[in-house]
Design an enzyme around this catalytic site. Structure first.
Site, PDB file in Angstrom:
ATOM      1  N   HIS A  47     -17.432  63.475  38.558  1.00 53.90           N
ATOM      2  CA  HIS A  47     -17.858  63.575  39.951  1.00 53.90           C
ATOM      3  C   HIS A  47     -17.116  64.709  40.644  1.00 53.90           C
ATOM      4  CE1 HIS A  47     -14.217  61.627  41.987  1.00 53.90           C
ATOM      5  NE2 HIS A  47     -13.911  61.716  40.702  1.00 53.90           N
TER       6      HIS A  47
ATOM      7  N   HIS B 227     -20.762  58.045  48.130  1.00 55.31           N
ATOM      8  CA  HIS B 227     -20.242  58.889  47.050  1.00 55.31           C
ATOM      9  C   HIS B 227     -21.020  58.594  45.772  1.00 55.31           C
ATOM     10  CE1 HIS B 227     -17.295  61.578  45.259  1.00 55.31           C
ATOM     11  NE2 HIS B 227     -17.173  60.737  44.247  1.00 55.31           N
TER      12      HIS B 227
ATOM     13  N   CYS C 250     -20.203  65.796  46.360  1.00 55.51           N
ATOM     14  CA  CYS C 250     -20.557  64.856  45.289  1.00 55.51           C
ATOM     15  C   CYS C 250     -22.038  64.883  44.933  1.00 55.51           C
ATOM     16  CB  CYS C 250     -20.120  63.447  45.656  1.00 55.51           C
ATOM     17  SG  CYS C 250     -20.968  62.713  47.078  1.00 55.51           S
TER      18      CYS C 250
END
Length: 312
Positions: free
Chosen positions: A120, A108, A58
């Site tokens: 993402h 994240h 990420c």
């Protein structure tokens, strides 16, 4: 205003100061450029610790996208959360970093596309679009930071006339040069002789009155285009050469032949390795002439035409 061609590399001419804990407000990059740069990695698989187009985690994804636009982000999601200026969920703009608690703390990160949408690198999906208000992400949302401001320009209005406005995703891309997903759908449906009379589109972003509705629906029925996790077709998005390989192999039911070429940028671990190898083995592509296939380059209209002509 003369339209500049932004792909495959948008930011070769941009030089900015690094991003620290403050906000970089330089506006040499537009929101459309940001979106286009991030979207060209859609489909790249998730790889823990990955920082290249072969595989991304990420924060590796966010760092890579911002670096291509001239901005320097820290390496981890937690460290990126310490950069920039906090913004409320109701004030999210394209380019804002959005953070989530998926495994304890700030673990994240993704890039806002404006509103509730973000892009993402998900562990199970690879690089893809998602919605902050979905049941999974809503309860894990931590906050957002603005590390750079991405201003829009006349390019948005200029490009909107060539593709239906509500379906434009990357309006900074010159679609007189590059192939949009909508154009690919139309050409494939025509080449395959598909019945496009059913315009009851299964995609949430294509109305029955859209010029893409019939082709997109026909290709959906064959499993050639299935849309993203939000049920969108994204007619106004470009298609990378790797994504195109997968589409063509499925559309024409191609099988591996002999003497397939090897490309230096397509290792066996690449998500599209098999599809690219099948195309090459059938003589549909010879690559770019430098030993590479150009997996992340967006497909040009002239190359789309060449691919289809070789398949007929």
């Amino acid at each position: 205003m003369k339209k500049k061609i932004l792909l495959p590399i948008f930011a070769t001419f941009m030089i900015f100061s690094g991003v620290g804990t403050g906000t970089n407000t330089a506006q040499a990059s537009s929101a459309s450029e940001l979106t286009a740069t991030a979207s060209k990695y859609i489909g790249v698989p998730y790889v823990y610790g990955g920082t290249t187009a072969r595989g991304l985690d990420c924060s590796g994804f966010t760092k890579l996208v911002f670096s291509q636009l001239g901005y320097d982000l820290s390496r981890t999601a937690a460290a990126q959360y310490k950069q920039g200026k906090a913004v409320s969920k109701s004030d999210l703009q394209p380019g804002d970093l959005v953070f989530f608690n998926t495994s304890g703390g700030v673990s994240h990160v993704g890039i806002s596309l404006g509103g509730n949408k973000f892009i993402h690198a998900g562990t199970s999906t690879g690089v893809t679009e998602a919605n902050i208000t979905s049941s999974y992400w809503a309860k894990r949302y931590v906050g957002a930071k603005r590390v750079a401001s991405f201003g829009e320009s006349e390019k948005v209005v200029a490009a909107a006339s060539s593709i239906e406005k509500e379906e434009v995703k990357n309006s900074a891309i010159d679609f007189t040069v590059y192939a949009s997903r909508g154009e690919v759908a139309i050409q494939l449906a025509e080449t395959l002789g598909l019945d496009t009379s059913d315009t009851n589109s299964p995609f949430t972003d294509i109305k029955s009155s859209s010029k893409y509705a019939g082709a997109a629906t026909a290709l959906y029925k064959l499993g050639i285009f299935t849309g993203d996790e939000n049920g969108k077709f994204n007619a106004g998005s470009p298609l990378t050469r790797a994504q195109m390989a997968k589409v063509l192999v499925k559309a024409f039911d191609l099988k591996m032949a002999s003497d397939n070429l090897k490309f230096t940028d397509v290792p066996a671990s690449h998500w599209a390795h098999n599809d690219i190898s099948i195309l090459a083995s059938n003589g549909i592509t010879n690559g770019k002439g430098d030993g590479t296939f150009g997996t992340n380059d967006n497909v040009m209209l002239k190359h789309l035409t060449a691919f289809i002509n070789r398949l007929q």
